[in-house]
Design an enzyme around this catalytic site. Structure first.
Site, PDB file in Angstrom:
ATOM      1  N   ASP A  44       0.832  -1.215   0.000  1.00 46.86           N
ATOM      2  CA  ASP A  44       0.000   0.000   0.000  1.00 46.86           C
ATOM      3  C   ASP A  44       0.862   1.260   0.000  1.00 46.86           C
ATOM      4  OD1 ASP A  44      -2.425   1.325  -0.039  1.00 46.86           O
ATOM      5  OD2 ASP A  44      -2.581   1.401   2.153  1.00 46.86           O
TER       6      ASP A  44
ATOM      7  N   ASN B 186     -11.144  -2.860  -5.094  1.00 51.32           N
ATOM      8  CA  ASN B 186     -10.432  -1.895  -5.942  1.00 51.32           C
ATOM      9  C   ASN B 186     -11.133  -1.622  -7.275  1.00 51.32           C
ATOM     10  OD1 ASN B 186      -7.167  -3.041  -4.812  1.00 51.32           O
ATOM     11  ND2 ASN B 186      -8.327  -1.260  -4.124  1.00 51.32           N
TER      12      ASN B 186
HETATM   13  C1  IPE Z   1      -5.388  -2.864  -0.156  1.00 51.64           C
HETATM   14  O1  IPE Z   1      -5.076  -1.531  -0.320  1.00 51.64           O
HETATM   15  C2  IPE Z   1      -5.447  -3.563  -1.466  1.00 51.64           C
HETATM   16  C3  IPE Z   1      -4.171  -3.708  -2.180  1.00 51.64           C
HETATM   17  C4  IPE Z   1      -2.998  -3.359  -1.721  1.00 51.64           C
HETATM   18  C5  IPE Z   1      -4.259  -4.336  -3.467  1.00 51.64           C
HETATM   19  P1  IPE Z   1      -6.222  -0.411  -0.382  1.00 51.64           P
HETATM   20  O2  IPE Z   1      -5.531   0.888  -0.492  1.00 51.64           O
HETATM   21  O3  IPE Z   1      -7.196  -0.746  -1.442  1.00 51.64           O
HETATM   22  O4  IPE Z   1      -6.909  -0.585   1.022  1.00 51.64           O
HETATM   23  P2  IPE Z   1      -7.810   0.436   1.853  1.00 51.64           P
HETATM   24  O5  IPE Z   1      -8.896   0.893   0.931  1.00 51.64           O
HETATM   25  O6  IPE Z   1      -6.925   1.579   2.274  1.00 51.64           O
HETATM   26  O7  IPE Z   1      -8.298  -0.328   3.037  1.00 51.64           O
HETATM   27  C1  IPE Z   2      -1.875   0.143  -3.253  1.00 49.47           C
HETATM   28  O1  IPE Z   2      -1.601   1.497  -3.322  1.00 49.47           O
HETATM   29  C2  IPE Z   2      -2.035  -0.461  -4.621  1.00 49.47           C
HETATM   30  C3  IPE Z   2      -3.406  -0.870  -4.928  1.00 49.47           C
HETATM   31  C4  IPE Z   2      -4.399  -0.843  -4.124  1.00 49.47           C
HETATM   32  C5  IPE Z   2      -3.636  -1.352  -6.264  1.00 49.47           C
HETATM   33  P1  IPE Z   2      -2.762   2.578  -3.258  1.00 49.47           P
HETATM   34  O2  IPE Z   2      -3.158   2.924  -4.667  1.00 49.47           O
HETATM   35  O3  IPE Z   2      -3.863   2.125  -2.400  1.00 49.47           O
HETATM   36  O4  IPE Z   2      -1.988   3.793  -2.607  1.00 49.47           O
HETATM   37  P2  IPE Z   2      -2.600   4.838  -1.587  1.00 49.47           P
HETATM   38  O5  IPE Z   2      -3.134   4.084  -0.419  1.00 49.47           O
HETATM   39  O6  IPE Z   2      -3.661   5.598  -2.316  1.00 49.47           O
HETATM   40  O7  IPE Z   2      -1.423   5.692  -1.223  1.00 49.47           O
HETATM   41 MG    MG Z   3      -4.207   2.351  -0.423  1.00 46.19          MG
END
Ligand code: IPE
Ligand code: IPE
Ligand code: MG
Length: 251
Positions: A21, A69
């Site tokens: 993340d 997602n």
């Molecule tokens: C979790 O990250 C999913 C992945 C890393 C693929 P998210 O960024 O989607 O999670 P939340 O929404 O902050 O809980």
């Molecule tokens: C995790 O990074 C990757 C996926 C969920 C695909 P994020 O896209 O959630 O990054 P933040 O949380 O917005 O920084």
């Molecule tokens: Mg995220």
């Protein structure tokens, strides 16, 4: 030394799961589009598999795309799928040479065709490899996995002569056999980067006894040094699995 999930003493987690993340915030901090964060994140994903294999880890699960997602802006979802479809074919020969077996977790039939084909091809080509399993979690949701398991139990029970007795007899180990991917080991170590303190629907069943590590580092900045430090920290933890410290030590 810590106790592994199969009861033997071990110093390295067999199955490491990572919630990668922080890609979006990494990009935002630099004034880049979010997709640039995802591209950099994909590079780290490629590298962490090597770091893990070098450390002696046997399975590494990477949370690449959750069932939730899909609700992100369409352009971001499209971009993420395009990264997958481009990166995998580019990395396939290196992955194969390095002994990585690619497996997926999640319903990949809902991915765009190009991404799906790239994933299927990579899984097929690497199927005999045994150095490390890379479990790419795509369209994965822990709740979805458990719901699916319950449905499978129901279908199985319907075929038994005494369905109610069959359901009553199910224990945790048997229930696990109705979930996805029987070859997965229990998650020993669950790492989340990006500073959030939550599981976000990842490996709800298999991480029941995982050791948790949360890092403030945004995923594109994650380093081999930090990974190795986390593995080292893990080995100093005492995993008790419900027992007392004395019981674990005496064993
Ligand atoms: C979790 O990250 C999913 C992945 C890393 C693929 P998210 O960024 O989607 O999670 P939340 O929404 O902050 O809980
Ligand atoms: C995790 O990074 C990757 C996926 C969920 C695909 P994020 O896209 O959630 O990054 P933040 O949380 O917005 O920084
Ligand atoms: Mg995220």
């Amino acid at each position: 030394m810590t106790q592994s999930t199969d009861g033997a003493l071990c110093s390295v987690p067999k199955h490491v799961a990572i919630i990668m993340d922080g890609n979006g915030r990494w990009a935002k901090e630099r004034g880049f589009p979010r997709l640039e964060g995802h591209r950099q994140g994909a590079e780290r994903a490629r590298e962490v598999v090597e770091w893990a294999a070098d450390a002696g880890v046997k399975q590494i699960s990477l949370y690449a795309f959750s069932t939730e997602n899909w609700d992100r802006p369409k352009a971001e979802v499209r971009g993420l799928m395009a990264i997958l479809a481009t990166l995998l074919p580019r990395e396939l020969s290196r992955m194969h040479k390095n002994g990585v077996r690619l497996l997926t977790l999640g319903d990949i039939s809902l991915l765009p065709e190009r991404a799906q084909k790239a994933v299927e091809k990579a899984c097929y080509k690497t199927r005999e490899n045994r150095r490390i399993d890379l479990i790419l979690c795509l369209n994965y949701g822990g709740q979805q996995e458990i719901i699916d398991g319950v449905k499978r139990v129901f279908h199985w029970a319907c075929e038994q002569s005494d369905s109610l007795a069959a359901i009553e007899s199910i224990d945790a180990m048997q229930f696990r056999s109705f979930l996805w991917r029987n070859e997965l080991l229990p998650v020993d170590l669950l790492i989340r980067t990006g500073g959030e303190l939550r599981i976000s629907n990842f490996h709800l069943w298999d991480a029941a006894y995982a050791e948790l590590f949360f890092s403030d580092t945004f995923w594109p900045d994650y380093s081999k040094g930090e990974f190795n430090q986390t593995i080292a920290d893990y080995t100093s933890r005492e995993r008790r699995f419900g027992l007392t410290s004395e019981q674990v030590t005496d064993e």
